[in-house]
Design a protein around this motif. Sequence first.
Motif, short mmCIF file in Angstrom:
data_model
loop_
_atom_site.label_atom_id
_atom_site.label_comp_id
_atom_site.label_asym_id
_atom_site.label_seq_id
_atom_site.Cartn_x
_atom_site.Cartn_y
_atom_site.Cartn_z
N TYR A 192 -2.26 -3.96 7.36
CA TYR A 192 -2.40 -4.41 5.98
C TYR A 192 -2.32 -5.93 5.91
CZ TYR A 192 -0.84 -5.71 1.30
OH TYR A 192 -0.69 -6.34 0.09
N TYR A 193 -3.26 -6.53 5.14
CA TYR A 193 -3.27 -7.97 4.89
C TYR A 193 -3.03 -8.21 3.40
CZ TYR A 193 -5.30 -8.61 9.52
OH TYR A 193 -5.51 -8.62 10.88
N ARG A 194 -1.99 -8.95 3.09
CA ARG A 194 -1.69 -9.26 1.69
C ARG A 194 -2.78 -10.11 1.07
NH1 ARG A 194 4.34 -10.71 0.60
NH2 ARG A 194 4.42 -8.50 0.09
N PHE B 154 0.83 -1.20 0.00
CA PHE B 154 0.00 0.00 0.00
C PHE B 154 0.86 1.25 0.00
CE2 PHE B 154 0.98 -0.55 4.46
CZ PHE B 154 1.09 0.74 4.96
N LEU C 282 -2.38 1.48 10.93
CA LEU C 282 -2.72 0.74 9.72
C LEU C 282 -2.38 -0.73 9.92
CD1 LEU C 282 -0.86 3.26 7.45
CD2 LEU C 282 -3.33 3.08 7.52
N LEU D 89 -4.07 0.35 -2.58
CA LEU D 89 -3.52 -0.99 -2.47
C LEU D 89 -2.85 -1.33 -3.79
CD1 LEU D 89 -6.36 -2.85 -0.52
CD2 LEU D 89 -4.27 -1.83 0.35
N ILE E 53 -5.14 6.27 0.52
CA ILE E 53 -4.63 4.91 0.51
C ILE E 53 -4.87 4.24 -0.81
CG2 ILE E 53 -4.90 2.61 1.54
CD1 ILE E 53 -5.61 3.98 4.18
N GLN F 291 -6.74 -8.31 -1.00
CA GLN F 291 -5.97 -7.45 -0.12
C GLN F 291 -6.93 -6.60 0.72
OE1 GLN F 291 -2.14 -5.65 -1.81
NE2 GLN F 291 -3.46 -5.81 -3.61
N SER F 292 -6.49 -6.23 1.91
CA SER F 292 -7.29 -5.34 2.74
C SER F 292 -6.37 -4.56 3.66
CB SER F 292 -8.31 -6.13 3.57
OG SER F 292 -7.66 -6.90 4.56
N ILE F 293 -6.91 -3.47 4.20
CA ILE F 293 -6.15 -2.66 5.14
C ILE F 293 -7.13 -1.94 6.06
CG2 ILE F 293 -6.04 -0.65 3.58
CD1 ILE F 293 -3.21 -0.10 4.72
#
Length: 245
Positions: free
Chosen positions: A142-144, A98, A140, A242, A240, A206-208
Amino acid sequence: MKKWLTISTLCAVFLIGGCNTANDQQEPEEEVNGEETEEDPSTEQTPEDDDAEQEGENEGVENNEDFLAVEDEFTKEFLVSTDVEPGFHQMRGKLDGFEMLIPENGIISDLLHDIENDAVETLIYTFNNHSEKKLYDVKLMYYRKYPEEVKQNYLNVFKDEVGFDGEYKYVEANGLEIYYGSFEDEDKYGPYLRYFGYLFSIDDNQSISFSFAAMCQGGEECSLSLEEEAGLAEKLMYSIRLLDQ
């Protein structure tokens, strides 16, 4: 206030307090044990010295807010572009997942940054508004890649983490599904404001999560407006992006 917020707030106070302590130590002592001290003629300042000292003090005041991010060794590792717009730099997470804006006086502490299994990155940065005596924290996570079937669980857990019992608002922007909310509250540290959002990529898994908090600095009186602070929080959240993995 959540544990992460307390820790990062202490870091911010330490950063500010360090500067104040240094300034206090530079004040000359007028008396020792009730008696005036005599100045050494060899150390008497000339008008030229006074001018040079004043110039140095002015530079320090300007640098205090304008150049902290680019001067901090750890924070510099995240910056991909400086001065992308007045008052902001562009930063990227260590997993290259991100990018977003960071205020020019934002500081990322190595104690508040973590990567798990090359898949999850947690990052907290702090910054301040000296003139209005406010402190800010941005967290933050972040998840790949997240499992689609646990998306609702992520949202429920996030509500508990930020202490929110209302309903999310929803919007789509920048290729993201964004669930967000805000509230104001008070605890033993004083009043604070929270703005938060969970962002999911529309194209992949993906998520954040994004959590923004504003509070008064060191117990000082200040005015906190949810509407005003939400403007800054939204600017950061909507910055943001991704990145493709």
